[in-house]
Design a protein around this motif. Structure first.
Motif, PDB file in Angstrom:
ATOM      1  N   PRO A  20      82.002 -37.615  65.453  1.00 21.77           N
ATOM      2  CA  PRO A  20      83.345 -37.764  64.920  1.00 21.77           C
ATOM      3  C   PRO A  20      84.141 -36.806  64.244  1.00 21.77           C
ATOM      4  O   PRO A  20      83.389 -36.211  62.947  1.00 21.77           O
ATOM      5  N   LYS A  21      85.329 -36.464  64.337  1.00 21.49           N
ATOM      6  CA  LYS A  21      86.077 -35.564  63.689  1.00 21.49           C
ATOM      7  C   LYS A  21      86.226 -35.876  62.121  1.00 21.49           C
ATOM      8  O   LYS A  21      86.523 -37.301  62.137  1.00 21.49           O
ATOM      9  N   PRO A  22      85.983 -35.218  61.110  1.00 22.43           N
ATOM     10  CA  PRO A  22      86.263 -35.829  59.827  1.00 22.43           C
ATOM     11  C   PRO A  22      87.750 -36.046  59.690  1.00 22.43           C
ATOM     12  O   PRO A  22      88.706 -35.466  60.255  1.00 22.43           O
ATOM     13  N   ALA A  23      87.800 -37.082  58.697  1.00 20.44           N
ATOM     14  CA  ALA A  23      89.038 -37.335  58.141  1.00 20.44           C
ATOM     15  C   ALA A  23      88.701 -37.445  56.712  1.00 20.44           C
ATOM     16  O   ALA A  23      87.728 -37.830  56.195  1.00 20.44           O
ATOM     17  N   ILE A  24      89.604 -37.423  55.804  1.00 24.58           N
ATOM     18  CA  ILE A  24      89.449 -37.508  54.343  1.00 24.58           C
ATOM     19  C   ILE A  24      90.713 -38.223  53.768  1.00 24.58           C
ATOM     20  O   ILE A  24      91.795 -38.039  53.759  1.00 24.58           O
ATOM     21  N   LEU A  25      90.039 -39.515  52.980  1.00 21.57           N
ATOM     22  CA  LEU A  25      91.056 -40.100  52.194  1.00 21.57           C
ATOM     23  C   LEU A  25      90.843 -40.021  50.685  1.00 21.57           C
ATOM     24  O   LEU A  25      89.677 -40.076  50.408  1.00 21.57           O
ATOM     25  N   PHE A  26      91.873 -39.763  50.078  1.00 22.50           N
ATOM     26  CA  PHE A  26      91.861 -39.386  48.738  1.00 22.50           C
ATOM     27  C   PHE A  26      92.219 -40.508  47.862  1.00 22.50           C
ATOM     28  O   PHE A  26      93.329 -41.161  48.416  1.00 22.50           O
ATOM     29  N   THR A  27      91.886 -40.783  46.850  1.00 24.99           N
ATOM     30  CA  THR A  27      92.386 -41.698  45.746  1.00 24.99           C
ATOM     31  C   THR A  27      92.761 -40.700  44.848  1.00 24.99           C
ATOM     32  O   THR A  27      92.369 -39.640  44.541  1.00 24.99           O
ATOM     33  N   LEU A  28      93.817 -41.244  43.945  1.00 24.04           N
ATOM     34  CA  LEU A  28      94.721 -40.389  42.711  1.00 24.04           C
ATOM     35  C   LEU A  28      93.735 -40.155  41.793  1.00 24.04           C
ATOM     36  O   LEU A  28      93.070 -40.842  41.379  1.00 24.04           O
ATOM     37  N   ALA A  29      93.894 -38.988  41.228  1.00 24.04           N
ATOM     38  CA  ALA A  29      93.293 -38.637  39.883  1.00 24.04           C
ATOM     39  C   ALA A  29      93.724 -39.649  38.931  1.00 24.04           C
ATOM     40  O   ALA A  29      94.909 -40.083  39.091  1.00 24.04           O
ATOM     41  N   ASN A  30      92.971 -39.793  37.898  1.00 19.65           N
ATOM     42  CA  ASN A  30      93.291 -40.806  36.905  1.00 19.65           C
ATOM     43  C   ASN A  30      94.436 -40.161  35.991  1.00 19.65           C
ATOM     44  O   ASN A  30      94.574 -38.977  36.103  1.00 19.65           O
ATOM     45  N   LEU A  31      94.694 -40.859  34.813  1.00 17.45           N
ATOM     46  CA  LEU A  31      95.693 -40.379  33.818  1.00 17.45           C
ATOM     47  C   LEU A  31      95.064 -39.510  32.848  1.00 17.45           C
ATOM     48  O   LEU A  31      94.781 -39.865  31.557  1.00 17.45           O
ATOM     49  N   ASP A  32      94.221 -38.473  33.137  1.00 19.01           N
ATOM     50  CA  ASP A  32      93.845 -37.495  32.288  1.00 19.01           C
ATOM     51  C   ASP A  32      94.917 -36.192  32.159  1.00 19.01           C
ATOM     52  O   ASP A  32      95.634 -36.067  33.172  1.00 19.01           O
ATOM     53  N   PRO A  33      95.003 -35.426  31.063  1.00 18.43           N
ATOM     54  CA  PRO A  33      95.564 -34.065  31.147  1.00 18.43           C
ATOM     55  C   PRO A  33      95.199 -33.210  32.376  1.00 18.43           C
ATOM     56  O   PRO A  33      94.008 -32.930  32.632  1.00 18.43           O
TER      57      PRO A  33
END
Length: 416
Positions: free
Chosen positions: A254-267
């Protein structure tokens, strides 16, 4: 506010998506106990639209009342500098103090190592409210959270580490044996009950069907205690995505797909998140960004091809369900692993081949095969009939001698 003096009042603090999926079974176990009046204080990114307004998920899944504690600035949550973050910490202490004064808890329970949690801990200790701390004793040498966690441990009156090795670290900093209760990892206990998210539900959640795409779940945070800057991490992430989507895999899977979750609240988190949204715009068929996966996180992990990034969820929950993990950079350096992890630096030439290898090895996995100790760490309870972590925590908090906790400090450093 009139509150009966006959009940023991427990305030459970949550400020991010990462804590909540571990705290949810704890909260709901407390809700079943007679003689306890449990409520949740939800603040931080839970209350921000840019991070998915995850307080709605907290409200939907909690059996206890939810009270909001808003300490984030209204004008912006792009806190790229340390001065702005420090001001938020100060405001959070004030806001939690106000909440404790209003709801008058007998015990405050916190989990983890975030600056928001340190703020709640400071307020509780200053107001002479006994403090219970979950998940102390970890090590994360590449994040300032290491210092926050240890500070919370020294503030806490009672400790609930996941593993015995983490309890030993607490003893090494002077915490007394009688106030350390090892529970077993919450994430591993949740994993034992979980089933992979059905293909149709995974597609609804992510936009990708796991029957046709090899879905990589990625979470990229700033490294707050290393020389690697957020803009450098964002640049490496962009180049890795470009290279992965261009891979000509020999296995013809299968072709790759990327699911990102957001970075947290750090500088620097806002810098990384801006790049993630730009990648989704460039590659709408192959990249998707979610503020949070929420309560489906473990099930989504089980339906994925693997996990990459520098989040504790890769080292802990992903290992616990047997998903291949590619840990990038130094943020999680030193953390105990619950299974095999591949570690690489922030180097495109080293990251991409590891992702290719992960994708080529993508195959069906089963939860019964995943508990493989590494370096002496065992994710399972010692006995198959051992109670779940949340039961151990609720049992112990229910029986605490609050008068003793209030009358003397929890511990002091041993001196000889």
């Amino acid at each position: 506010m009139q509150i009966s003096s006959a009940t023991r009042r427990i305030a459970i603090v949550t400020t991010t998506r990462a804590e909540w999926h571990l705290l949810e079974p704890v909260v709901n176990e407390f809700a079943t106990r007679s003689g306890l009046e449990t409520f949740v204080l939800a603040g931080g990114t839970h209350l921000k639209k840019a991070f998915g307004m995850t307080v709605r998920a907290v409200e939907a899944s909690s059996l206890c009342p939810i009270h909001q504690v808003d300490f984030m600035p209204n004008e912006s949550i792009a806190l790229s500098d340390h001065t702005a973050m420090t001001r938020v910490i100060g405001q959070a202490v004030i806001s939690f103090a106000d909440a404790f004064e209003r709801y008058k808890p007998d015990v405050v329970l916190v989990l983890g190592d975030r600056f928001e949690i340190l703020s709640a801990a400071l307020a509780a200790v200053s107001m002479r409210i006994p403090l219970a701390h979950l998940e102390g004793g970890h090590v994360t040498e590449g994040a300032v959270d290491e210092r926050y966690r240890n500070a919370i441990s020294k503030l806490a009156d009672i400790h609930f580490p996941a593993l015995s090795v983490q309890g030993e670290r607490l003893r090494s900093i002077g915490e007394v044996e009688s106030r350390i209760v090892t529970t077993g990892p919450i994430g591993a206990s949740l994993a034992r009950r979980a089933e992979p998210l059905a293909a149709v539900d995974m597609e609804t959640l992510t936009g990708f069907n796991p029957e046709h795409r090899a879905i990589l779940i990625a979470t990229i945070h700033p490294e707050t205690a290393s020389t690697m800057k957020a803009d450098q991490i964002a640049d490496v992430t962009r180049r890795v995505v470009e290279a992965v989507l261009d891979l000509k895999l020999s296995h013809k899977g299968p072709k790759p797909a990327i699911l990102f979750t957001l970075a947290n609240l750090d500088p620097g988190g806002d810098i990384i998140n801006k790049e993630l949204y730009a990648l989704m715009k460039r590659f709408p068929e192959d990249v998707h960004v979610l503020p949070s996966i929420g309560h489906l996180y473990i099930q989504a992990l089980m339906a994925s091809a693997g996990v990459m990034g520098n989040s504790s969820s890769g080292i802990l929950e992903a290992c616990a369900v047997g998903v291949p993990v590619l840990n990038i950079g130094s943020r999680q350096e030193g953390r105990d692993r619950y299974g095999p992890v591949t570690d690489v630096p922030w180097d495109v030439a080293m990251i991409v081949p590891e992702i290719e290898s992960l994708l080529m090895g993508f195959q069906s996995r089963h939860i019964g095969d995943v508990y493989q100790p590494r370096g002496g760490i065992e994710a399972r309870p010692a006995r198959s009939d051992a109670p779940d972590p949340w039961v151990i925590i609720a049992d112990h908090v229910s029986g605490l001698d609050l008068a003793t906790l209030r009358s003397k400090p929890s511990a002091s450093l041993n001196r000889s």
